[in-house]
Design a protein around this motif. Structure first.
Motif, PDB file in Angstrom:
ATOM      1  N   MET A  19      15.266 -17.040  34.738  1.00  0.00           N
ATOM      2  CA  MET A  19      14.467 -15.753  35.491  1.00  0.00           C
ATOM      3  C   MET A  19      14.349 -14.438  34.452  1.00  0.00           C
ATOM      4  O   MET A  19      13.687 -13.884  34.218  1.00  0.00           O
ATOM      5  CB  MET A  19      14.071 -15.890  36.820  1.00  0.00           C
ATOM      6  CG  MET A  19      13.893 -16.797  38.453  1.00  0.00           C
ATOM      7  SD  MET A  19      14.328 -16.016  39.827  1.00  0.00           S
ATOM      8  CE  MET A  19      12.611 -14.966  39.920  1.00  0.00           C
ATOM      9  N   ASN A  20      15.730 -14.244  34.656  1.00  0.00           N
ATOM     10  CA  ASN A  20      15.595 -13.211  33.284  1.00  0.00           C
ATOM     11  C   ASN A  20      15.366 -13.987  31.883  1.00  0.00           C
ATOM     12  O   ASN A  20      14.791 -12.907  31.590  1.00  0.00           O
ATOM     13  CB  ASN A  20      16.649 -12.647  33.013  1.00  0.00           C
ATOM     14  CG  ASN A  20      17.784 -12.229  34.522  1.00  0.00           C
ATOM     15  OD1 ASN A  20      16.562 -11.685  36.151  1.00  0.00           O
ATOM     16  ND2 ASN A  20      18.841 -12.410  34.579  1.00  0.00           N
ATOM     17  N   ALA A  21      15.857 -14.939  31.860  1.00  0.00           N
ATOM     18  CA  ALA A  21      15.421 -15.199  30.164  1.00  0.00           C
ATOM     19  C   ALA A  21      13.855 -15.263  30.287  1.00  0.00           C
ATOM     20  O   ALA A  21      12.738 -14.580  29.127  1.00  0.00           O
ATOM     21  CB  ALA A  21      15.526 -16.763  29.461  1.00  0.00           C
ATOM     22  N   ILE A  22      13.064 -15.466  31.307  1.00  0.00           N
ATOM     23  CA  ILE A  22      11.454 -15.801  31.212  1.00  0.00           C
ATOM     24  C   ILE A  22      11.004 -14.126  31.016  1.00  0.00           C
ATOM     25  O   ILE A  22      10.144 -14.420  30.738  1.00  0.00           O
ATOM     26  CB  ILE A  22      11.011 -16.474  31.711  1.00  0.00           C
ATOM     27  CG1 ILE A  22      11.835 -17.874  32.235  1.00  0.00           C
ATOM     28  CG2 ILE A  22       9.245 -16.283  32.226  1.00  0.00           C
ATOM     29  CD1 ILE A  22      11.054 -19.171  32.592  1.00  0.00           C
ATOM     30  N   VAL A  23      10.848 -13.380  32.018  1.00  0.00           N
ATOM     31  CA  VAL A  23      10.930 -12.187  32.209  1.00  0.00           C
ATOM     32  C   VAL A  23      10.937 -11.659  30.776  1.00  0.00           C
ATOM     33  O   VAL A  23      10.410 -10.919  30.165  1.00  0.00           O
ATOM     34  CB  VAL A  23      11.397 -11.229  33.190  1.00  0.00           C
ATOM     35  CG1 VAL A  23      11.408  -9.849  32.288  1.00  0.00           C
ATOM     36  CG2 VAL A  23      11.649 -11.924  34.965  1.00  0.00           C
ATOM     37  N   ALA A  24      12.610 -11.908  30.372  1.00  0.00           N
ATOM     38  CA  ALA A  24      12.012 -11.161  28.654  1.00  0.00           C
ATOM     39  C   ALA A  24      11.452 -11.274  27.257  1.00  0.00           C
ATOM     40  O   ALA A  24      11.222 -10.862  26.786  1.00  0.00           O
ATOM     41  CB  ALA A  24      13.868 -11.093  28.644  1.00  0.00           C
ATOM     42  N   LYS A  25      11.567 -12.895  27.652  1.00  0.00           N
ATOM     43  CA  LYS A  25      10.284 -13.962  26.744  1.00  0.00           C
ATOM     44  C   LYS A  25       8.735 -13.062  26.960  1.00  0.00           C
ATOM     45  O   LYS A  25       8.278 -13.256  26.385  1.00  0.00           O
ATOM     46  CB  LYS A  25      10.361 -15.212  26.627  1.00  0.00           C
ATOM     47  CG  LYS A  25       9.789 -15.993  25.647  1.00  0.00           C
ATOM     48  CD  LYS A  25      10.701 -15.466  24.465  1.00  0.00           C
ATOM     49  CE  LYS A  25      10.003 -15.742  23.153  1.00  0.00           C
ATOM     50  NZ  LYS A  25      10.282 -17.639  23.133  1.00  0.00           N
ATOM     51  N   VAL A  26       8.232 -12.864  27.971  1.00  0.00           N
ATOM     52  CA  VAL A  26       6.768 -12.524  28.030  1.00  0.00           C
ATOM     53  C   VAL A  26       6.483 -11.183  27.622  1.00  0.00           C
ATOM     54  O   VAL A  26       6.793 -10.248  28.094  1.00  0.00           O
ATOM     55  CB  VAL A  26       6.821 -12.514  29.928  1.00  0.00           C
ATOM     56  CG1 VAL A  26       5.453 -12.337  30.211  1.00  0.00           C
ATOM     57  CG2 VAL A  26       7.196 -14.191  30.206  1.00  0.00           C
ATOM     58  N   ASP A  27       6.664 -11.392  26.292  1.00  0.00           N
ATOM     59  CA  ASP A  27       6.500  -9.587  25.566  1.00  0.00           C
ATOM     60  C   ASP A  27       4.688 -10.175  25.048  1.00  0.00           C
ATOM     61  O   ASP A  27       3.834 -10.905  25.521  1.00  0.00           O
ATOM     62  CB  ASP A  27       6.475  -9.469  24.503  1.00  0.00           C
ATOM     63  CG  ASP A  27       6.876 -10.795  23.112  1.00  0.00           C
ATOM     64  OD1 ASP A  27       6.236 -10.869  22.353  1.00  0.00           O
ATOM     65  OD2 ASP A  27       7.939 -12.198  22.655  1.00  0.00           O
ATOM     66  N   PRO A  28       4.108  -8.618  25.014  1.00  0.00           N
ATOM     67  CA  PRO A  28       2.000  -8.884  24.211  1.00  0.00           C
ATOM     68  C   PRO A  28       2.021  -9.594  23.766  1.00  0.00           C
ATOM     69  O   PRO A  28       1.586 -10.555  23.321  1.00  0.00           O
ATOM     70  CB  PRO A  28       2.256  -7.267  23.915  1.00  0.00           C
ATOM     71  CG  PRO A  28       2.964  -6.290  25.102  1.00  0.00           C
ATOM     72  CD  PRO A  28       4.583  -7.235  25.252  1.00  0.00           C
ATOM     73  N   ALA A  29       3.139 -10.051  22.643  1.00  0.00           N
ATOM     74  CA  ALA A  29       2.263 -10.536  21.597  1.00  0.00           C
ATOM     75  C   ALA A  29       2.690 -12.089  21.585  1.00  0.00           C
ATOM     76  O   ALA A  29       1.349 -12.817  21.155  1.00  0.00           O
ATOM     77  CB  ALA A  29       3.889 -10.330  20.293  1.00  0.00           C
ATOM     78  N   THR A  30       3.572 -12.721  22.383  1.00  0.00           N
ATOM     79  CA  THR A  30       3.554 -14.065  22.916  1.00  0.00           C
ATOM     80  C   THR A  30       2.356 -14.497  24.248  1.00  0.00           C
ATOM     81  O   THR A  30       1.934 -15.629  24.263  1.00  0.00           O
ATOM     82  CB  THR A  30       5.015 -14.029  24.032  1.00  0.00           C
ATOM     83  OG1 THR A  30       5.808 -14.183  23.316  1.00  0.00           O
ATOM     84  CG2 THR A  30       5.187 -15.602  24.059  1.00  0.00           C
ATOM     85  N   LEU A  31       2.041 -13.104  25.121  1.00  0.00           N
ATOM     86  CA  LEU A  31       1.304 -13.508  26.018  1.00  0.00           C
ATOM     87  C   LEU A  31      -0.661 -13.763  25.046  1.00  0.00           C
ATOM     88  O   LEU A  31      -1.008 -14.765  25.812  1.00  0.00           O
ATOM     89  CB  LEU A  31       0.686 -11.919  26.448  1.00  0.00           C
ATOM     90  CG  LEU A  31       1.848 -12.365  28.112  1.00  0.00           C
ATOM     91  CD1 LEU A  31       1.898 -11.174  28.488  1.00  0.00           C
ATOM     92  CD2 LEU A  31       2.277 -13.379  29.085  1.00  0.00           C
ATOM     93  N   LEU A  32      -0.402 -12.685  24.076  1.00  0.00           N
ATOM     94  CA  LEU A  32      -1.856 -13.157  23.648  1.00  0.00           C
ATOM     95  C   LEU A  32      -2.015 -14.452  22.564  1.00  0.00           C
ATOM     96  O   LEU A  32      -2.682 -15.177  22.924  1.00  0.00           O
ATOM     97  CB  LEU A  32      -1.775 -12.288  22.396  1.00  0.00           C
ATOM     98  CG  LEU A  32      -2.483 -10.226  22.526  1.00  0.00           C
ATOM     99  CD1 LEU A  32      -2.372  -9.860  21.976  1.00  0.00           C
ATOM    100  CD2 LEU A  32      -4.025 -10.768  23.459  1.00  0.00           C
ATOM    101  N   SER A  33      -0.300 -15.415  22.194  1.00  0.00           N
ATOM    102  CA  SER A  33      -0.429 -16.230  21.384  1.00  0.00           C
ATOM    103  C   SER A  33      -0.422 -17.342  21.801  1.00  0.00           C
ATOM    104  O   SER A  33      -0.992 -18.497  20.856  1.00  0.00           O
ATOM    105  CB  SER A  33       0.637 -15.464  20.184  1.00  0.00           C
ATOM    106  OG  SER A  33       1.858 -16.084  20.942  1.00  0.00           O
ATOM    107  N   GLN A  34       0.338 -17.235  23.134  1.00  0.00           N
ATOM    108  CA  GLN A  34      -0.722 -18.357  24.053  1.00  0.00           C
ATOM    109  C   GLN A  34      -0.439 -18.322  25.496  1.00  0.00           C
ATOM    110  O   GLN A  34       0.012 -19.363  26.314  1.00  0.00           O
ATOM    111  CB  GLN A  34       1.491 -18.594  24.256  1.00  0.00           C
ATOM    112  CG  GLN A  34       2.508 -19.271  23.042  1.00  0.00           C
ATOM    113  CD  GLN A  34       1.783 -20.136  22.318  1.00  0.00           C
ATOM    114  OE1 GLN A  34       1.087 -21.022  22.631  1.00  0.00           O
ATOM    115  NE2 GLN A  34       2.064 -19.899  21.015  1.00  0.00           N
TER     116      GLN A  34
END
Length: 545
Positions: free
Chosen positions: A383-398
């Motif tokens: 869960m913590n790793a997912i929260v850390a990975k959800v950055d704006p760049a990732t959200l926009l691209s994926q």
């Protein structure tokens, strides 16, 4: 002599004609170059090309409207706080307006670019040059139109996502809030995350993963409380229909596996259907009441994640990075006698291991060689790793793949009109460290009880103490944190010993899962391991993962 003069005159006339043709050719090329340049400019900045084509009034009007919209957009970005802007992503009506406006803007922009092209195009152009001019319009306009079209698609997708994961029916347990200021009288928001799998081989859905996120609505500071699935004898909150149905707590005869926390979801609605008439998710309602009774705090909402589709979310994020404490087997099953079938492979031990969706799912769920409590630790890591990975760049691209995966596997009882405020709160949560509290054998042992028969009054008091403690008091000294000790393969003898001491850590029911197992209590830390923080204090999950 006369003939020479005639030849000279002919040569001069021929030269004059060549000069005139050359001049006309240069003028045509200049006109075509001007046409191409103004067409590109008019496609990028609507109105400028129309002005150059002599349509000054129309071009000026278009240009003024464009400048006014740009000033308005800049004012919105500058004047509205970023958290409030982010919250609009949860407003379905706003997403409809934004999506429609962007789509209409893209169409209008393209039409103006085409009109500019036709107004500037010189007469008599050959087909090749006309096609080249059209290509310039398409390329130039796409620089602006394509992002607007993508933005419109994202807005409509976000609107659909909120609709898919928001409450789809009535509930006995959701609070009534003023959505204009939902946290006015709520210092903490308590959200129950459930992870379940109703796949082949299972007897109904049993959410083996239950984590309560208690969020300070002012700061966003969050404590995650992991509840063991084998928790027993918990009371239901006073005044609820289930308190009357189970006056002595959730307990009864027969198989002990049918009276654990993870059995509430399927068994309570089955045994008391009258309590849940018209409820969208009766099992989640019953589980919320069970967790309220166990922890002594209100549970506002639930979010259910279908673990069968969980790996799609991780893959959409591009994988996650975690510290793997030991080799984690995948592809095997635990057996009722406590042994395991042969593993297909292992997730290798090591720091900063990159896991794809398949590996992350096994890392979170693998049971062989571990007990519930180690597995709970690994689930928090994920869960913590997912929260850390959800950055704006990732959200926009994926975004499209993320939204599609999330819409398929997530359900909740959060009202759709509460999502803007919830998203705004989640922005605060991302700025704070996540603390965690695991209700494990050590925790219950510190109170002189077990998960099979806890002292719920003492548990309620301890949870309240933790959640109301000042932030600096709730955070353990980093020097006191350690890593969980290695665990070994569970054996039938170990399982019997654990069951006989009443701890409940080894109780398992075959119908719970196709790979049901008897579990062993957590081992003592290995010699030389660093001291762990007190069992009844929150642990910074980052120090474990």
């Amino acid at each position: 002599m006369r003939g020479d003069r005639q030849v000279q005159r002919a040569r001069r006339a021929q030269g004059a004609r060549r000069a005139r043709l050359q001049k006309r050719r240069q003028q045509r090329n200049q006109r075509y170059g001007r046409f191409i340049g103004l067409t590109a400019l008019g496609s990028l900045i609507p109105g400028t090309g129309l002005i150059a084509a002599g349509k000054r009034r129309l071009g000026t009007t278009v240009l003024v409207i464009l400048v006014a919209l740009m000033i308005l957009g800049l004012a919105v970005v500058v004047l509205i706080p970023p958290t409030e802007l982010a919250s609009y992503g949860g407003d379905r009506q706003m997403m409809l307006i934004v999506g429609t406006a962007l789509a209409a803007g893209a169409v209008a922009w393209l039409l103006i670019a085409l009109g500019t092209h036709r107004s500037l195009e010189p007469d008599g152009l050959p087909t090749g040059k006309r096609l080249a001019g059209a290509l310039v319009v398409i390329v130039s306009a796409s620089v602006v139109v394509a992002p607007m079209a993508v933005g419109s698609r994202y807005a409509f997708t976000q609107r659909e996502l909120v609709g898919n994961i928001s409450s789809s029916g009535a509930s006995n347990t959701t609070p009534e809030v003023d959505t204009s200021d939902p946290w006015a009288d709520k210092p903490r928001l308590n959200v129950l995350f459930l992870g379940g799998d109703a796949g082949e081989g299972r007897s109904g859905l049993r959410p083996d993963t239950q984590i309560l996120a208690s969020i300070d609505t002012h700061t966003g500071a969050t404590t995650m409380i992991s509840l063991p699935r084998n928790l027993q004898n918990f009371p239901f909150p006073e005044g609820t229909p289930l308190a009357a149905a189970y006056p002595n707590g959730f307990s009864g005869g027969g198989d002990a596996g049918e009276w654990m926390l993870n059995a509430v979801y399927a068994n309570v609605p089955r045994d008391h259907p009258e309590v849940f008439e018209g409820v969208g998710d009766p099992g989640a309602d019953a589980t919320k009441w069970a967790v309220e009774g166990a922890l002594g705090i209100d549970v506002d909402y639930f979010i259910m994640v279908d673990l069968a589709g969980f790996e799609a979310v991780v893959d959409a994020l591009g994988g996650i990075t975690v510290n793997v404490p030991r080799d984690i087997p995948w592809g095997n099953k635990s057996l009722p006698d406590g042994t395991c079938t042969e593993a297909n492979g292992y997730i290798q031990q090591g720091d900063n291991q990159h896991l794809d969706g398949f590996q992350a799912l096994w890392f979170a769920r693998s049971r062989c060689g571990s007990d519930d409590y180690e597995r709970m630790e690994r689930q928090r890591c994920v869960m913590n790793a997912i929260v850390a990975k959800v950055d704006p760049a990732t959200l926009l691209s994926q975004y499209q793949s993320l939204a599609s995966a999330a819409g398929d596997i997530i359900t909740s009882d959060v009202p759709a009109d509460l999502f803007p405020a919830l998203i705004e709160l989640m922005v605060k949560v991302r700025t704070q460290p996540l603390e965690s509290l695991t209700l494990d054998n050590e925790f219950f042992g510190s109170m002189g009880t077990t998960s099979a028969d806890p002292d719920y009054d003492a548990l309620h008091a301890r949870v309240q103490e933790i959640l109301t403690a000042p932030d600096d008091a709730a955070t353990p000294d980093p020097g006191e944190t350690g890593t969980p000790g290695d665990t070994t393969e569970a054996t039938g003898q170990n399982a019997d010993d654990a069951a006989s001491d009443g701890s409940g850590a080894a109780i398992e029911h075959a119908s719970d899962d196709a790979d049901a197992e008897a579990e062993q209590p957590a081992e003592e830390p290995t010699e030389g391991a660093t001291d762990e923080p007190a069992a009844d204090e929150p642990v910074d999950a980052g120090s474990v993962c």
